[in-house]
Design an enzyme around this catalytic site. Structure first.
Site, PDB file in Angstrom:
ATOM      1  N   ASN A   9       0.877  -1.172   0.000  1.00  8.41           N
ATOM      2  CA  ASN A   9       0.000   0.000   0.000  1.00  8.41           C
ATOM      3  C   ASN A   9       0.915   1.224   0.000  1.00  8.41           C
ATOM      4  O   ASN A   9       1.496   1.554   1.030  1.00  8.41           O
ATOM      5  CB  ASN A   9      -0.891  -0.019   1.259  1.00  8.41           C
ATOM      6  CG  ASN A   9      -1.683   1.270   1.414  1.00  8.41           C
ATOM      7  OD1 ASN A   9      -1.809   2.054   0.468  1.00  8.41           O
ATOM      8  ND2 ASN A   9      -2.211   1.512   2.613  1.00  8.41           N
ATOM      9  N   TRP A  10       1.037   1.850  -1.169  1.00  7.73           N
ATOM     10  CA  TRP A  10       1.976   2.970  -1.294  1.00  7.73           C
ATOM     11  C   TRP A  10       1.454   4.239  -0.638  1.00  7.73           C
ATOM     12  O   TRP A  10       2.177   5.217  -0.528  1.00  7.73           O
ATOM     13  CB  TRP A  10       2.273   3.242  -2.768  1.00  7.73           C
ATOM     14  CG  TRP A  10       3.042   2.150  -3.457  1.00  7.73           C
ATOM     15  CD1 TRP A  10       3.602   1.030  -2.879  1.00  7.73           C
ATOM     16  CD2 TRP A  10       3.367   2.078  -4.856  1.00  7.73           C
ATOM     17  NE1 TRP A  10       4.240   0.283  -3.839  1.00  7.73           N
ATOM     18  CE2 TRP A  10       4.110   0.897  -5.071  1.00  7.73           C
ATOM     19  CE3 TRP A  10       3.096   2.903  -5.950  1.00  7.73           C
ATOM     20  CZ2 TRP A  10       4.587   0.528  -6.331  1.00  7.73           C
ATOM     21  CZ3 TRP A  10       3.569   2.522  -7.204  1.00  7.73           C
ATOM     22  CH2 TRP A  10       4.311   1.355  -7.381  1.00  7.73           C
ATOM     23  N   LYS A  11       0.193   4.256  -0.282  1.00  4.33           N
ATOM     24  CA  LYS A  11      -0.439   5.463   0.289  1.00  4.33           C
ATOM     25  C   LYS A  11      -0.173   6.662  -0.636  1.00  4.33           C
ATOM     26  O   LYS A  11      -0.130   6.496  -1.855  1.00  4.33           O
ATOM     27  CB  LYS A  11       0.067   5.708   1.703  1.00  4.33           C
ATOM     28  CG  LYS A  11       0.014   4.453   2.578  1.00  4.33           C
ATOM     29  CD  LYS A  11       0.186   4.766   4.016  1.00  4.33           C
ATOM     30  CE  LYS A  11       0.329   3.481   4.795  1.00  4.33           C
ATOM     31  NZ  LYS A  11       0.133   3.646   6.209  1.00  4.33           N
ATOM     32  N   HIS A  95      -9.464   1.309   4.861  1.00  2.00           N
ATOM     33  CA  HIS A  95      -8.169   1.489   5.539  1.00  2.00           C
ATOM     34  C   HIS A  95      -8.372   2.411   6.741  1.00  2.00           C
ATOM     35  O   HIS A  95      -9.165   3.348   6.693  1.00  2.00           O
ATOM     36  CB  HIS A  95      -7.144   2.082   4.566  1.00  2.00           C
ATOM     37  CG  HIS A  95      -5.756   2.043   5.130  1.00  2.00           C
ATOM     38  ND1 HIS A  95      -5.295   2.987   6.015  1.00  2.00           N
ATOM     39  CD2 HIS A  95      -4.756   1.143   4.973  1.00  2.00           C
ATOM     40  CE1 HIS A  95      -4.050   2.677   6.357  1.00  2.00           C
ATOM     41  NE2 HIS A  95      -3.693   1.554   5.737  1.00  2.00           N
ATOM     42  N   GLU A  97      -6.723   4.782   7.839  1.00  2.12           N
ATOM     43  CA  GLU A  97      -6.516   6.217   7.577  1.00  2.12           C
ATOM     44  C   GLU A  97      -7.761   6.833   6.949  1.00  2.12           C
ATOM     45  O   GLU A  97      -8.065   8.007   7.167  1.00  2.12           O
ATOM     46  CB  GLU A  97      -5.268   6.399   6.691  1.00  2.12           C
ATOM     47  CG  GLU A  97      -3.998   6.204   7.519  1.00  2.12           C
ATOM     48  CD  GLU A  97      -2.810   5.646   6.749  1.00  2.12           C
ATOM     49  OE1 GLU A  97      -2.799   5.708   5.515  1.00  2.12           O
ATOM     50  OE2 GLU A  97      -1.890   5.131   7.425  1.00  2.12           O
ATOM     51  N   GLU A 167      -5.463  -5.001  10.630  1.00  2.00           N
ATOM     52  CA  GLU A 167      -4.421  -4.005  10.858  1.00  2.00           C
ATOM     53  C   GLU A 167      -4.687  -3.261  12.165  1.00  2.00           C
ATOM     54  O   GLU A 167      -5.495  -2.313  12.191  1.00  2.00           O
ATOM     55  CB  GLU A 167      -4.408  -2.990   9.714  1.00  2.00           C
ATOM     56  CG  GLU A 167      -4.150  -3.580   8.354  1.00  2.00           C
ATOM     57  CD  GLU A 167      -3.561  -2.551   7.400  1.00  2.00           C
ATOM     58  OE1 GLU A 167      -2.453  -2.763   6.946  1.00  2.00           O
ATOM     59  OE2 GLU A 167      -4.208  -1.517   7.168  1.00  2.00           O
ATOM     60  N   GLY A 173       2.511   2.105  10.803  1.00  2.00           N
ATOM     61  CA  GLY A 173       3.486   3.191  10.662  1.00  2.00           C
ATOM     62  C   GLY A 173       4.179   3.581  11.959  1.00  2.00           C
ATOM     63  O   GLY A 173       4.840   4.614  12.014  1.00  2.00           O
ATOM     64  N   SER A 212       3.424  -2.267  10.461  1.00  2.00           N
ATOM     65  CA  SER A 212       4.882  -2.317  10.683  1.00  2.00           C
ATOM     66  C   SER A 212       5.488  -3.668  10.341  1.00  2.00           C
ATOM     67  O   SER A 212       6.425  -4.117  11.002  1.00  2.00           O
ATOM     68  CB  SER A 212       5.217  -1.899  12.122  1.00  2.00           C
ATOM     69  OG  SER A 212       4.825  -0.563  12.347  1.00  2.00           O
ATOM     70  N   GLY A 233       2.752  -1.105   4.316  1.00  2.00           N
ATOM     71  CA  GLY A 233       2.838   0.310   3.968  1.00  2.00           C
ATOM     72  C   GLY A 233       4.290   0.705   3.731  1.00  2.00           C
ATOM     73  O   GLY A 233       4.843   0.514   2.646  1.00  2.00           O
ATOM     74  N   GLY A 234       4.931   1.217   4.759  1.00  2.00           N
ATOM     75  CA  GLY A 234       6.289   1.776   4.644  1.00  2.00           C
ATOM     76  C   GLY A 234       7.265   0.868   3.913  1.00  2.00           C
ATOM     77  O   GLY A 234       7.998   1.315   3.016  1.00  2.00           O
TER      78      GLY A 234
HETATM   79  C1  PEP Z   1      -0.781   0.190   6.161  1.00  2.00           C
HETATM   80  O1  PEP Z   1      -0.887   1.397   6.052  1.00  2.00           O
HETATM   81  O2  PEP Z   1      -1.655  -0.547   5.665  1.00  2.00           O
HETATM   82  C2  PEP Z   1       0.384  -0.357   6.861  1.00  2.00           C
HETATM   83  C3  PEP Z   1       0.347  -1.598   7.248  1.00  2.00           C
HETATM   84  O3  PEP Z   1       1.418   0.521   7.055  1.00  2.00           O
HETATM   85  P1  PEP Z   1       2.862   0.154   7.698  1.00  2.00           P
HETATM   86  O4  PEP Z   1       3.332  -1.134   7.077  1.00  2.00           O
HETATM   87  O5  PEP Z   1       3.730   1.314   7.345  1.00  2.00           O
HETATM   88  O6  PEP Z   1       2.652   0.011   9.169  1.00  2.00           O
END
Ligand code: PEP
Length: 250
Positions: A9-11, A95, A97, A167, A173, A212, A233-234
């Site tokens: 997920n590049w956001k 999501h 966010e 999640e 994050g 994470s 994500g990251g």
């Molecule tokens: C996400 O935003 O779906 C996510 C899992 O982010 P991260 O891996 O950065 O925690």
């Protein structure tokens, strides 16, 4: 047997050049990922670029949301028919966010989930509790409520054609990852809740962990019985890290 899945997920990250470089890096290493399915969910404005570059490769792509209306006065939103033009296979819905920053309710997420399926996309339904829910021991209640909102609206069979991503919001994050045991407990709860309604759906649906996830913790998480891969994500923004997680899923 559920096929392992890793979804990046590049956001709201990337540029034309950085995306070319990232995709080149991922594609160069994907030959070794023989069993797991790999997907990237990209910002809308790069769907054209990504779809052209990935056409004919094993790397699938998707979007990060979809509006539940077909067309009209919805400034800033994107419809299912628009996503169809870019041959998306997956769409993230719900999501955290979107839920926390943009006020998407359980009902909104259910509407978007249904539209995603109506257009033939596989929704990646995100569920997960806030830190305060976690600290009050409310994780199962919150996740069950988010899941039930979709089942109540779309029906249990619709869950058979989606991917669920658990999640915990406190892990997204933050670098604070759930332990494999903590995550497995919630994944097992989700699967057993589904099994009461339809055992086949429960057995077949893939449940990803997100929060994470990194190459050094992915193996221990994905090794758990009910964890079928990751939503990342990251670490999906660096080819080497993302590939490390894909290999763990593999
Ligand atoms: C996400 O935003 O779906 C996510 C899992 O982010 P991260 O891996 O950065 O925690």
């Amino acid at each position: 047997m559920r096929r392992p899945l890793t979804v990046g997920n590049w956001k709201m990250n990337g540029s034309h050049d950085s995306i070319n470089e990232l995709l080149d890096g991922i594609l160069a290493g994907l030959g070794a990922v023989t069993k797991a399915e790999v997907v990237v969910c990209v910002p809308y404005v790069y769907l054209q670029q990504v779809s052209e570059k990935l056409k004919g490769t094993v790397l699938a792509w998707g979007a990060q949301n979809v509006n539940d209306n077909d067309a009209g006065a919805y400034t800033g939103e994107i419809s299912g028919s628009m996503l169809k033009d870019f041959n998306c296979r997956y769409v993230i819905v719900g999501h955290s966010e979107r839920r926390t920053m943009y006020g998407e309710s359980d009902g909104d997420v259910a509407a978007r989930f249904k539209v995603a399926q109506a257009y033939g996309f596989v929704p990646i339904l995100c569920v997960g509790e806030l830190l305060e829910d976690h600290e009050r021991g409310m994780t199962n209640e919150v996740v069950a409520r988010q899941l039930d909102a979709i089942i109540g609206d779309a029906g249990i069979n619709a869950i058979g054609d989606c991917v669920i991503a658990y999640e915990p919001v406190w892990a997204i994050g933050t670098g604070r990852v759930a332990t494999p045991e903590q995550a497995q407990e919630v994944h097992a709860m989700i699967r057993s809740r589904l099994a009461h309604l339809n055992p086949d759906v429960a057995t077949q649906v893939r449940i990803l962990y997100g929060g994470s996830m990194k190459p050094d913790n992915a193996g221990d998480l994905i090794r758990m019985n009910d964890i079928d891969g990751g939503l990342i994500g990251g670490a999906s923004l660096k080819a080497e890290d993302f590939l490390g997680i894909c290999m763990a899923a593999n």
